[in-house]
Design a protein around this motif. Sequence first.
Motif: not given
Length: 284
Positions: A194-198, A200-213
């Motif tokens: 994904i070219p934009s940092s925004q 990338k941040k949005k995509a990773f944020s959707t997975c962060a909670s699941h990955l932490l659990c």
Amino acid sequence: MYLVTFVGNVGIYLVIHFSPNLHTPMYIFLSHLSFIDLCYASSIIPNTINNLLRQKGYISGFGCAMQLFMFSSFGSTECLLFGVMAYDRYVAICNPLHYGTIMTIKTCTILVVASYFTAVIQAAIQTGFTFSLIFCDATINHFICDALPLIRLSCSSTVLNELLISICAALIGGGSLLIILISYIFIVTTVVKIPSSQGKKKAFSTCASHLLCVTLFYGTVLFNYIHPSSGILSRHEIVASVLYTMVIPMLNPIIYSLRNKEVRRNMQQLLRQRNIVDLWLITF
């Protein structure tokens, strides 16, 4: 801890149930995760509290069998559901244009029902084989009726039971973990393009909670089950059991609600409308 677990998981379940805009695959899976965590903790903590208040640990043979069955059922369902949720995130990020046609309500229902069904069958077989053993001692070196500490009390051969535990752990735990790892490999590969940092941040944020659990759950479970089964359980193993049976079901709703703006926003709206309060009054 149990009150926080109860209120947190019931709260998330009700928020998703009463918010039509949250009736999407990701939140449907999250509502089932909350239900599983509540049942998972409720199969263990009330009896533990009772024993602590009485200052002596006691559970009947039938109660022990039921606890093992419930504990194994909901624990295995949680493993499988984490795999399903990882696949859902993979489709959402790697195939966003086809997400609506792949992750339909019918598909979600099939995945959830298959997770419950597989876990219940596994738990029934596990419980049946465990309580077919002859036990030399009636004192279990644990605060829950788990398969490993139970087979250590047996006078008869436990080779078949240990093999069964390994097979179930490999198929359910290992299979789900493999799906999670593969899904996240594809997710990371897609996100870095994904070219934009925004973006990338949005995509990773959707997975962060699941990955932490997932990390918390599998980290403690693997610590207990990937080791030789001989000897007495160590204090570290029992502490790890406390983490994945009591602490993690309490943390999951906190992690998802704190990191998820949609859940927080809908929770605030429902509280203002008093829907949650009215439902609690009807329930009790």
